[in-house]
Design a protein around this motif. Structure first.
Motif, PDB file in Angstrom:
ATOM      1  N   LEU A   1       0.831  -1.204   0.000  1.00  0.00           N
ATOM      2  CA  LEU A   1       0.000   0.000   0.000  1.00  0.00           C
ATOM      3  C   LEU A   1       0.865   1.253   0.000  1.00  0.00           C
ATOM      4  CD1 LEU A   1      -2.772  -1.073   2.553  1.00  0.00           C
ATOM      5  CD2 LEU A   1      -2.959  -0.975   0.060  1.00  0.00           C
ATOM      6  N   LEU A   2       1.911   1.247   0.804  1.00  0.00           N
ATOM      7  CA  LEU A   2       2.826   2.397   0.846  1.00  0.00           C
ATOM      8  C   LEU A   2       3.534   2.589  -0.488  1.00  0.00           C
ATOM      9  CD1 LEU A   2       4.266   1.736   4.405  1.00  0.00           C
ATOM     10  CD2 LEU A   2       2.953   3.772   3.739  1.00  0.00           C
ATOM     11  N   ARG A   3       3.908   1.490  -1.129  1.00  0.00           N
ATOM     12  CA  ARG A   3       4.569   1.581  -2.433  1.00  0.00           C
ATOM     13  C   ARG A   3       3.628   2.183  -3.468  1.00  0.00           C
ATOM     14  NH1 ARG A   3       4.537  -0.996  -7.021  1.00  0.00           N
ATOM     15  NH2 ARG A   3       2.958  -2.447  -6.244  1.00  0.00           N
ATOM     16  N   ARG A   4       2.374   1.765  -3.434  1.00  0.00           N
ATOM     17  CA  ARG A   4       1.401   2.299  -4.385  1.00  0.00           C
ATOM     18  C   ARG A   4       1.120   3.785  -4.138  1.00  0.00           C
ATOM     19  NH1 ARG A   4      -3.268  -1.952  -3.544  1.00  0.00           N
ATOM     20  NH2 ARG A   4      -4.485  -0.400  -4.734  1.00  0.00           N
ATOM     21  N   LEU A   5       1.334   4.227  -2.900  1.00  0.00           N
ATOM     22  CA  LEU A   5       1.183   5.645  -2.563  1.00  0.00           C
ATOM     23  C   LEU A   5       2.482   6.417  -2.779  1.00  0.00           C
ATOM     24  CD1 LEU A   5      -0.955   5.212   0.681  1.00  0.00           C
ATOM     25  CD2 LEU A   5      -1.724   6.267  -1.462  1.00  0.00           C
ATOM     26  N   GLU A   6       3.510   5.731  -3.294  1.00  0.00           N
ATOM     27  CA  GLU A   6       4.837   6.309  -3.581  1.00  0.00           C
ATOM     28  C   GLU A   6       5.540   6.800  -2.321  1.00  0.00           C
ATOM     29  OE1 GLU A   6       4.425   9.255  -6.659  1.00  0.00           O
ATOM     30  OE2 GLU A   6       4.065   7.721  -8.199  1.00  0.00           O
ATOM     31  N   ARG A   7       5.234   6.179  -1.192  1.00  0.00           N
ATOM     32  CA  ARG A   7       5.938   6.456   0.066  1.00  0.00           C
ATOM     33  C   ARG A   7       7.009   5.377   0.215  1.00  0.00           C
ATOM     34  NH1 ARG A   7       0.726   7.303   3.933  1.00  0.00           N
ATOM     35  NH2 ARG A   7       2.313   7.059   5.580  1.00  0.00           N
ATOM     36  N   PHE A   8       8.025   5.466  -0.624  1.00  0.00           N
ATOM     37  CA  PHE A   8       8.955   4.362  -0.826  1.00  0.00           C
ATOM     38  C   PHE A   8       9.828   4.046   0.386  1.00  0.00           C
ATOM     39  CE2 PHE A   8       8.207   6.052  -5.174  1.00  0.00           C
ATOM     40  CZ  PHE A   8       7.579   4.916  -5.686  1.00  0.00           C
ATOM     41  N   ALA A   9      10.264   5.050   1.122  1.00  0.00           N
ATOM     42  CA  ALA A   9      11.114   4.789   2.287  1.00  0.00           C
ATOM     43  C   ALA A   9      10.340   4.001   3.344  1.00  0.00           C
ATOM     44  CB  ALA A   9      11.630   6.106   2.868  1.00  0.00           C
ATOM     45  N   GLU A  10       9.089   4.392   3.573  1.00  0.00           N
ATOM     46  CA  GLU A  10       8.257   3.666   4.540  1.00  0.00           C
ATOM     47  C   GLU A  10       7.945   2.258   4.031  1.00  0.00           C
ATOM     48  OE1 GLU A  10       4.992   6.331   6.341  1.00  0.00           O
ATOM     49  OE2 GLU A  10       5.623   7.388   4.521  1.00  0.00           O
ATOM     50  N   ALA A  11       7.714   2.145   2.728  1.00  0.00           N
ATOM     51  CA  ALA A  11       7.443   0.831   2.141  1.00  0.00           C
ATOM     52  C   ALA A  11       8.641  -0.092   2.325  1.00  0.00           C
ATOM     53  CB  ALA A  11       7.105   0.975   0.663  1.00  0.00           C
ATOM     54  N   ALA A  12       9.839   0.452   2.141  1.00  0.00           N
ATOM     55  CA  ALA A  12      11.048  -0.367   2.289  1.00  0.00           C
ATOM     56  C   ALA A  12      11.161  -0.919   3.702  1.00  0.00           C
ATOM     57  CB  ALA A  12      12.277   0.463   1.923  1.00  0.00           C
ATOM     58  N   ARG A  13      10.845  -0.096   4.699  1.00  0.00           N
ATOM     59  CA  ARG A  13      10.915  -0.569   6.084  1.00  0.00           C
ATOM     60  C   ARG A  13       9.916  -1.707   6.315  1.00  0.00           C
ATOM     61  NH1 ARG A  13      11.738   5.025   7.186  1.00  0.00           N
ATOM     62  NH2 ARG A  13       9.497   5.366   7.532  1.00  0.00           N
ATOM     63  N   ALA A  14       8.739  -1.563   5.759  1.00  0.00           N
ATOM     64  CA  ALA A  14       7.727  -2.611   5.926  1.00  0.00           C
ATOM     65  C   ALA A  14       8.138  -3.894   5.198  1.00  0.00           C
ATOM     66  CB  ALA A  14       6.377  -2.120   5.418  1.00  0.00           C
ATOM     67  N   TYR A  15       8.740  -3.761   4.028  1.00  0.00           N
ATOM     68  CA  TYR A  15       9.211  -4.947   3.304  1.00  0.00           C
ATOM     69  C   TYR A  15      10.294  -5.670   4.097  1.00  0.00           C
ATOM     70  CZ  TYR A  15       6.729  -4.190  -1.117  1.00  0.00           C
ATOM     71  OH  TYR A  15       5.769  -4.079  -2.079  1.00  0.00           O
ATOM     72  N   ARG A  16      11.193  -4.916   4.720  1.00  0.00           N
ATOM     73  CA  ARG A  16      12.243  -5.546   5.527  1.00  0.00           C
ATOM     74  C   ARG A  16      11.640  -6.320   6.696  1.00  0.00           C
ATOM     75  NH1 ARG A  16      14.502  -0.228   5.116  1.00  0.00           N
ATOM     76  NH2 ARG A  16      15.949  -0.100   3.346  1.00  0.00           N
ATOM     77  N   LEU A  17      10.626  -5.752   7.319  1.00  0.00           N
ATOM     78  CA  LEU A  17       9.976  -6.434   8.432  1.00  0.00           C
ATOM     79  C   LEU A  17       9.287  -7.708   7.942  1.00  0.00           C
ATOM     80  CD1 LEU A  17       9.210  -6.593  11.371  1.00  0.00           C
ATOM     81  CD2 LEU A  17       7.347  -4.974  10.943  1.00  0.00           C
ATOM     82  N   ALA A  18       8.607  -7.627   6.816  1.00  0.00           N
ATOM     83  CA  ALA A  18       7.959  -8.816   6.254  1.00  0.00           C
ATOM     84  C   ALA A  18       8.991  -9.896   5.935  1.00  0.00           C
ATOM     85  CB  ALA A  18       7.169  -8.447   5.002  1.00  0.00           C
ATOM     86  N   LEU A  19      10.123  -9.480   5.376  1.00  0.00           N
ATOM     87  CA  LEU A  19      11.196 -10.425   5.048  1.00  0.00           C
ATOM     88  C   LEU A  19      11.709 -11.149   6.281  1.00  0.00           C
ATOM     89  CD1 LEU A  19      13.309  -8.529   2.368  1.00  0.00           C
ATOM     90  CD2 LEU A  19      12.614 -10.921   2.216  1.00  0.00           C
ATOM     91  N   SER A  20      11.774 -10.456   7.396  1.00  0.00           N
ATOM     92  CA  SER A  20      12.302 -11.063   8.621  1.00  0.00           C
ATOM     93  C   SER A  20      11.349 -12.100   9.214  1.00  0.00           C
ATOM     94  CB  SER A  20      12.578  -9.982   9.669  1.00  0.00           C
ATOM     95  OG  SER A  20      11.364  -9.443  10.195  1.00  0.00           O
ATOM     96  N   LEU A  21      10.106 -12.137   8.721  1.00  0.00           N
ATOM     97  CA  LEU A  21       9.093 -13.004   9.321  1.00  0.00           C
ATOM     98  C   LEU A  21       8.726 -14.214   8.470  1.00  0.00           C
ATOM     99  CD1 LEU A  21       6.664 -10.267  10.722  1.00  0.00           C
ATOM    100  CD2 LEU A  21       8.249 -11.687  12.033  1.00  0.00           C
ATOM    101  N   THR A  22       9.310 -14.331   7.271  1.00  0.00           N
ATOM    102  CA  THR A  22       8.979 -15.482   6.438  1.00  0.00           C
ATOM    103  C   THR A  22      10.210 -16.341   6.180  1.00  0.00           C
ATOM    104  OG1 THR A  22       8.080 -16.229   4.317  1.00  0.00           O
ATOM    105  CG2 THR A  22       9.303 -14.169   4.292  1.00  0.00           C
ATOM    106  N   ALA A  23       9.993 -17.667   6.135  1.00  0.00           N
ATOM    107  CA  ALA A  23      11.080 -18.611   5.862  1.00  0.00           C
ATOM    108  C   ALA A  23      10.910 -19.287   4.510  1.00  0.00           C
ATOM    109  CB  ALA A  23      11.137 -19.675   6.965  1.00  0.00           C
TER     110      ALA A  23
END
Length: 427
Positions: free
Chosen positions: A375-397
């Motif tokens: 959602l953040l990426r689609r709103l072009e809030r890329f820095a916030e989107a990147a932080r959320a992607y990193r958090l998602a990455l840390s939670l999946t195996a």
């Protein structure tokens, strides 16, 4: 091919098609999993020896059950010298006794009894799943361990403990009566859906899907509906068929994930979609729609759309509203937010998602943060989107999911222009 080879092939085919049914009956007659499993293999071994000389009997399944039962009785008698037999085992040795009659004439198939026994609510969810895959689906411990990324010894222990619990707690081999059926059926459907979800979207590992596991869940649901026609069973079967119909389009040749909106819909299994949609209609007209039926109806809306742009998001949001009203779930609420983002826009959906995340129920659920990032990426809030992607990455195996999220993270870190809509939560 010689006559003996033809008979051996027929016995092999019988094992594939009838062994679980024979086992279920032997378990009911012998009241012991291990004894019944040994009797099953003894019966097929006897068939390999006797049928080439005597021919295939008119009723092979009945022959296998009878032979297996008497093989077990012989085994019990051989063990008699080691100690006093229990009353139950002693009764089995009375070969003149008539075969026990079914204790539930409403459903004359022992497989259904076995399903309810394996999914008894007194067993842990992990034990129910492992025991069902072993006894009903005929997966060995190595296959189950591979599917759930456990050690075979761990799976074996779960199965042994479950069998011991069934024996010591005297859990009956029967379909529950009307007063208990609703609760027990819910447990069975939960196990089947857990098996399917692990096959449809693996929790971890190198592959996004485990097709054989999803196929087993669908086969089990078909069996359950055949033996116990019920709108909830039909709804679950419809849901699995509709979701599984997209399997060929969900990854590319390299195993990379393809989001729903980018999938080639010509690769979708139209036969599965047609059957799934028909079953949804049947379940909806049979009475109040249950949770599985409502989820299947949502999948049917996706299946009916000729392309992503023509998806009826208003209908999907409305179905999610009904689903949440019937039984609240933070995961369902998350999926509704994703649909809402395409009906009302990512800004409105983001506000609802942030409120949902503030509740804390989804703190360890990576799709929630993947959806937030999208959602953040689609709103072009890329820095916030990147932080959320990193958090998602840390939670999946799951490695394909990690690769998908890593790609989106890289795009955000480069601050690219907004591209076509993509959802990290795969509907």
């Amino acid at each position: 091919m010689t006559q003996n080879e033809l008979i051996e092939r027929e016995i092999h085919n019988l094992y594939l098609s009838e062994s679980r049914r024979v086992l279920a009956t032997l378990i009911r007659l012998l009241r012991d999993f291990e004894l019944a499993e040994e009797a099953l293999h003894d019966a097929f071994a006897a068939a390999l020896t006797q049928w080439p000389a005597c021919g295939i009997p008119a009723n092979p399944r009945a022959w296998l059950v009878s032979t297996g039962r008497f093989k077990a009785i012989d085994h019990i008698r051989r063990q008699q010298r080691f100690g006093q037999l229990s009353d139950e085992m002693a009764a089995l040795c009375d070969t003149d006794a008539p075969e026990p009659l079914t204790d539930d004439d409403r459903i004359p198939d022992d497989r259904l009894r076995l399903i309810f026994t394996c999914c008894h609510p007194s067993l842990s969810p992990e034990a129910r799943t492992a025991l069902t895959l072993r006894e009903i689906c005929d997966l060995n411990t190595e296959e189950i361990a591979s599917a759930y990324l456990c050690k075979p010894a761990t799976i074996a222990q779960r199965i042994v403990r479950a069998k011991r619990k069934i024996r010591t707690a005297n859990i009956p081999y029967e379909v529950p009566g009307p007063s208990e059926l609703s609760e027990r059926l819910h447990s069975v459907l939960q196990v089947i859906y857990l098996v399917f979800n692990e096959g449809y979207s693996a929790s971890s590992g190198k592959h996004a899907t485990r097709t054989s596991l999803a196929d087993e869940a669908i086969r089990l649901a078909r069996l359950l509906h055949e033996l116990l026609p019920n709108p909830d069973v039909n709804g679950l079967l419809a849901l699995m068929l509709l979701n599984h119909s997209r399997s060929n389009a969900r990854t590319n040749n390299a195993g990379d994930i393809i989001p729903l909106e980018s999938q080639n819909r010509e690769l979708w299994d139209r036969a599965a979609i047609n059957e799934g949609c028909q079953r949804v209609r049947e379940a909806l007209t049979a009475g109040p729609a249950g949770t599985y039926t409502l989820q299947a109806a949502i999948s049917a809306v996706h299946a009916d759309a000729p392309c992503w742009a023509e998806t009826d998001w208003a209908e999907i949001v409305g179905l999610y509203d009904l689903l949440l009203h019937q039984q609240y779930s933070p995961v369902v609420a998350l999926n509704r937010v994703v649909a809402l983002s395409y009906r009302d826009g990512p800004d409105i959906a983001l506000t609802e998602l942030n409120a949902l995340l503030a509740g804390g129920d989804l703190d360890q659920y990576y799709p929630a943060f993947a959806a937030q990032a999208d959602l953040l990426r689609r709103l072009e809030r890329f820095a916030e989107a990147a932080r959320a992607y990193r958090l998602a990455l840390s939670l999946t195996a799951q490695e394909p999911e990690q690769a998908f999220l890593q790609k989106r993270l890289g795009e955000c870190e480069k601050n690219p222009p907004l591209s076509i809509n993509t959802t990290a939560t795969r509907l």
